[in-house]
Scaffold this motif. Structure first.
Motif, PDB file in Angstrom:
ATOM      1  N   LEU A  14       0.389  -1.319   0.132  1.00  0.00           N
ATOM      2  CA  LEU A  14      -0.077   0.388  -0.029  1.00  0.00           C
ATOM      3  C   LEU A  14       1.301   1.188  -0.009  1.00  0.00           C
ATOM      4  CD1 LEU A  14      -2.918   0.642  -0.299  1.00  0.00           C
ATOM      5  CD2 LEU A  14      -3.335   0.463   2.229  1.00  0.00           C
ATOM      6  N   ASN A 194      -8.046  -1.545   3.389  1.00  0.00           N
ATOM      7  CA  ASN A 194      -6.571  -0.694   3.847  1.00  0.00           C
ATOM      8  C   ASN A 194      -6.585   0.356   4.257  1.00  0.00           C
ATOM      9  OD1 ASN A 194      -6.047  -3.418   4.657  1.00  0.00           O
ATOM     10  ND2 ASN A 194      -5.290  -4.047   2.002  1.00  0.00           N
ATOM     11  N   TYR A 198      -3.442   2.539   6.434  1.00  0.00           N
ATOM     12  CA  TYR A 198      -2.663   3.070   6.037  1.00  0.00           C
ATOM     13  C   TYR A 198      -2.582   4.313   6.255  1.00  0.00           C
ATOM     14  CZ  TYR A 198       1.511   4.457   3.468  1.00  0.00           C
ATOM     15  OH  TYR A 198       2.109   5.271   2.722  1.00  0.00           O
TER      16      TYR A 198
END
Length: 233
Positions: A14, A194, A198
């Motif tokens: 990511l 996610n 992040y």
């Protein structure tokens, strides 16, 4: 998008792949000015090609092209607009020491707050996207949106491409649209979660859960667990 097809997550943590930006440097036998001109011509036609933007910026760090570095960096800032903040910060950090003090101050201000149109469009040597006009301009990233969408067979493909080039904000917006429209599958929801994690976007995560609750949708364990974790963000 409700067919049940599973999409593999992008093979990156990511953090966009430009962390390994050495792979984008041009190492073959070439004439630097000619290579820079080729990339400039390509970017003029395809302003959304962030890989070409990055290669051109890295190329302009070389001494024969140093005077065109500010304009090259300006072009990717123009193309991205308010999106891709991580990519803009990353590229500026790579070349900051090679910029003039005046340009450093301008790009630092541009990163902190939306630049006024005069700052964006004021022409610098090396720029091929700045108009030089003070009037408001249409964001280049939106001008060819329809054409860009045609390159992807589904939304997840576009999301993965956005993540690869550091356009995390755009990837998040795409996924949020699919979730709110109830078109997202498990893999898409996982990717959106996610991104919230992040970017430590606790507000965005809670807002999405609230929207789903208001729509009468069941909140899966994925969202519930991530909400609990977000208390520590």
């Amino acid at each position: 998008m409700r067919s049940g097809t599973k999409y593999p997550p992008p093979d990156l943590p990511l953090v966009f792949r430009l962390a390994a930006d050495r792979q984008l440097r041009i190492h073959q036998n070439y004439e630097p000015v000619a290579a820079w001109r080729f990339l400039s011509h390509h970017i003029r036609r395809y302003p959304q090609d962030l890989r070409a933007h990055t290669q051109r910026i890295l190329l302009a760090q070389q001494e024969p092209l140093r005077n065109r570095l500010g304009g090259s960096l300006q072009d990717v800032f123009i193309a991205l607009g308010s999106s891709g903040s991580l990519l803009r910060e990353h590229l500026f950090g790579l070349v900051q020491d090679d910029l003039s003090e005046a340009d450093q101050a301008i790009f630092q201000q541009w990163l902190r707050e939306p630049a006024d149109n005069g700052m964006k469009q004021r022409w610098r040597e090396g720029s091929v996207l700045a108009s030089g006009q003070e009037a408001a301009a249409t964001r280049l990233l939106d001008m060819e949106r329809t054409q860009a969408n045609a390159e992807y067979s589904n939304v997840m493909e576009e999301v993965i491409a956005c993540l690869e080039y550091g356009q995390i904000d755009t990837a998040r917006e795409l996924l949020e649209t699919e979730v709110l429209a109830d078109r997202a599958d498990e893999a898409m929801e996982q990717e959106l979660v996610n991104i919230y994690q992040y970017t430590r976007n606790k507000e965005g995560l809670n807002g999405m859960v609230r929207h789903m609750q208001e729509a009468g949708r069941e909140i899966s364990a994925l969202w519930q667990e991530k909400q609990q974790e977000s208390e520590q963000w």
